[in-house]
Design an enzyme around this catalytic site. Structure first.
Site, PDB file in Angstrom:
ATOM      1  N   SER A   1      13.746   1.340 -11.234  1.00 30.88           N
ATOM      2  CA  SER A   1      12.442   2.357 -10.729  1.00 30.88           C
ATOM      3  C   SER A   1      12.860   3.610 -10.567  1.00 30.88           C
ATOM      4  CB  SER A   1      12.184   1.684  -9.275  1.00 30.88           C
ATOM      5  OG  SER A   1      10.993   2.417  -8.843  1.00 30.88           O
TER       6      SER A   1
ATOM      7  N   LYS B   1      12.724  -5.972  -8.375  1.00 27.14           N
ATOM      8  CA  LYS B   1      12.042  -5.107  -8.929  1.00 27.14           C
ATOM      9  C   LYS B   1      10.346  -5.381  -8.714  1.00 27.14           C
ATOM     10  CE  LYS B   1      11.057  -1.326 -11.380  1.00 27.14           C
ATOM     11  NZ  LYS B   1       9.805  -1.436 -11.847  1.00 27.14           N
TER      12      LYS B   1
ATOM     13  N   HIS C   1       9.180  -5.004  -5.402  1.00 30.45           N
ATOM     14  CA  HIS C   1       9.055  -3.358  -5.225  1.00 30.45           C
ATOM     15  C   HIS C   1       7.741  -2.979  -5.793  1.00 30.45           C
ATOM     16  CE1 HIS C   1       9.470   0.587  -6.842  1.00 30.45           C
ATOM     17  NE2 HIS C   1      10.407   0.877  -6.122  1.00 30.45           N
ATOM     18  N   ASN C   2       7.475  -3.347  -6.819  1.00 28.84           N
ATOM     19  CA  ASN C   2       6.385  -2.771  -7.578  1.00 28.84           C
ATOM     20  C   ASN C   2       5.139  -3.263  -6.817  1.00 28.84           C
ATOM     21  OD1 ASN C   2       8.075  -1.851  -9.467  1.00 28.84           O
ATOM     22  ND2 ASN C   2       6.788  -2.343 -11.088  1.00 28.84           N
TER      23      ASN C   2
ATOM     24  N   GLU D   1       4.820  -1.050  -3.848  1.00 28.04           N
ATOM     25  CA  GLU D   1       4.207   0.040  -4.318  1.00 28.04           C
ATOM     26  C   GLU D   1       2.784   0.180  -4.648  1.00 28.04           C
ATOM     27  OE1 GLU D   1       4.293   1.955  -8.845  1.00 28.04           O
ATOM     28  OE2 GLU D   1       6.320   1.690  -7.946  1.00 28.04           O
TER      29      GLU D   1
ATOM     30  N   HIS E   1      -6.344 -36.550   5.512  1.00 32.01           N
ATOM     31  CA  HIS E   1      -5.233 -35.812   5.247  1.00 32.01           C
ATOM     32  C   HIS E   1      -4.395 -35.719   6.211  1.00 32.01           C
ATOM     33  CE1 HIS E   1      -6.368 -34.302   1.243  1.00 32.01           C
ATOM     34  NE2 HIS E   1      -7.579 -34.043   1.635  1.00 32.01           N
TER      35      HIS E   1
END
Length: 471
Positions: A128, A182, A185-186, A189, A451
């Site tokens: 990065s 990564k 991380h993006n 971002e 359920h």
């Protein structure tokens, strides 16, 4: 006799800049590109004594010292698989292939296992920092065999950004761990950028501030606890004049439509698979999707009435916006690191969250002042379930959450879209609230699908024969 320390395949912007960065640090770098003209341009335009171009794959590989380190800086997806297939017959056991692109982590896990069977080592490396970071020091996230990391460690730690003497590079974990870190991380971002964009809308359309004032505000914010790469460049952007119109700023001439390359979307999809709430990242992805529906937005703007709200802004408005941004930013990172926590357990990576935060402190896009605090938080408690529970971040959330609530209410009444800020508050309240309605949802699921449910007053799993009271 082979004398090159490392070879890079792919001489586009990132590949060529990484090659020059390595060359600057004394490593002899072999450069190769499928189209030879690009290699020639790099060698001609940026000559370096430690950088040499090669124009056939065979010559390129023959130039490398053993074990050969071959780094791929090419487009993610099928091109990576194609180059790997081309390399396999020409590599020896023990050679190392490094993928430095934005590959999907599951592809990296698959390639890691595939090459391991053939005796070839594979590293998936997140990088990065963009063009400038690649050239002068990025944040680097290597994933692969821990025992073999020593073969790539000297190069990566030398070329990475540094905080003091500390490199912004550390071994992340096995197989796809580097590319996973990564990817998230993006995603963080995406959320960070969306929060700043929403702050801009508030200051511009509610506060009525022009670009000059906005630049001053962000520049001032960048001196305090919000200090970060993104806040800094935002201050610069508002100050940048349009070369075609000296009376205005370029930002006002840019189309209100944002692109994305997929890593944010991958993060959201993966979070759903793992059962982790990263609603702020998802909101940021969705807003980029909506930004591209320009004709629909134009039609909606003409046909859907906007709210009328004439409340005068108080003198504390700018500070309340700042506090809101800071609180929401903490929550965005809390969501991202919760996803890391889940992945560490699911994939057996034993991620070191403090070290991950520490390598984000320089070189990368999300570098920020309070990453030091994240490192400290996980240093005190490596099993911290959620970043919000650390004393420093908890105190700041409690101090700033009233501003976040006020600003969101103001934005809603003014008709300003703030999906990331809103999701930050919803995430906070869902954690804080003693009840979020799941008991009713479980009753509904048991009613229509048997359920089952659990009870508050006794152990076990139960099913109830629900009665129809209204016909």
């Amino acid at each position: 006799m082979p004398e090159m320390d490392i070879g890079i395949i792919g001489m586009a912007v990132m590949g060529s800049n990484l090659a020059l960065n390595m060359a600057d640090h004394g490593f002899k770098v072999a450069a190769y590109n499928r189209t030879a003209n690009l290699t020639r341009e790099v060698i001609k335009n940026t000559p370096h004594k430690n950088l040499e171009g090669f124009y056939s794959m065979q010559e390129f590989l023959h130039s490398l010292k053993s074990p050969r380190r071959v780094m791929l800086m090419i487009k993610a997806g099928k091109p990576v698989d194609s180059v790997i297939e081309e390399l396999i017959p020409q590599l020896d056991k023990g050679d190392i292939v490094i993928d430095g692109g934005n590959s999907f982590f599951e592809d990296t896990i698959r390639r890691y296992s595939y090459l391991k069977e053939k005796g070839i080592n594979y590293f998936g490396v997140g990088i990065s920092g963009g063009e400038k970071g690649a050239r002068f020091g990025p944040s680097i996230m290597p994933g692969g065999n821990k025992d073999l990391y020593k073969h790539v460690q000297p190069v990566f730690e030398a070329i990475s950004a540094h905080v003091g003497e500390e490199p912004c590079c550390t071994y992340i974990g096995d197989n796809g761990a580097g590319h996973y870190v990564k990817m998230v991380h993006n995603g963080i971002e995406y959320a960070d950028m969306q929060l700043i964009a929403e702050t801009y809308l508030l200051l511009r359309h509610v506060g009525g501030f022009d670009n000059k004032k906005l630049s001053e505000i962000f520049h001032e914010w960048n001196k305090g606890e919000l200090h970060s790469y993104l806040i800094g460049i935002t201050a610069d952007i508002f100050a940048e004049n349009d070369e075609n119109n000296q009376d205005g700023q370029l930002v006002d001439k840019i189309l209100d439509s944002a692109g994305q390359k997929g890593t944010g979307r991958w993060t959201s999809i993966q979070a759903l698979k793992q059962g982790v709430d990263i609603s702020m990242i998802t909101a940021a992805c969705n807003t980029r999707v909506l930004s591209n529906l320009r004709e629909e937005r134009k039609k909606a703007s003409a046909e859907i009435k906007a709210p009328v709200y004439d409340k005068k802004m108080s003198d504390s408005f700018i500070e309340e916006v700042r506090k809101s941004l800071y609180a929401a930013k903490i929550i965005a990172y809390a969501q991202g690191f919760s996803l890391y926590n889940s992945a560490s357990k699911e994939y057996g990576w034993d991620l070191d969250f403090g070290k991950i935060a520490s390598i984000f402190r320089a070189g990368c896009i999300i570098q920020a002042e309070f990453l030091n605090k994240i490192t400290e938080a996980y240093g005190k408690n490596k099993n911290l379930p959620n970043l919000m529970f650390d004393k420093f971040f908890l105190e700041n959330i409690n101090e700033n959450q009233s501003s976040l609530r006020n600003i969101i209410c103001l934005a809603i009444n003014k008709g300003i879209p703030v999906p990331a800020l809103s999701n930050a508050l919803q995430y906070l309240d869902a954690h804080r609230s003693p009840q979020i309605g799941a008991n009713l949802i479980q009753a509904q699921r048991d009613y229509f699908g048997a359920h089952t449910y659990e009870r508050t007053d006794k152990e076990g799993v139960f099913h109830h024969e629900w009665q129809e009271h209204y016909k």
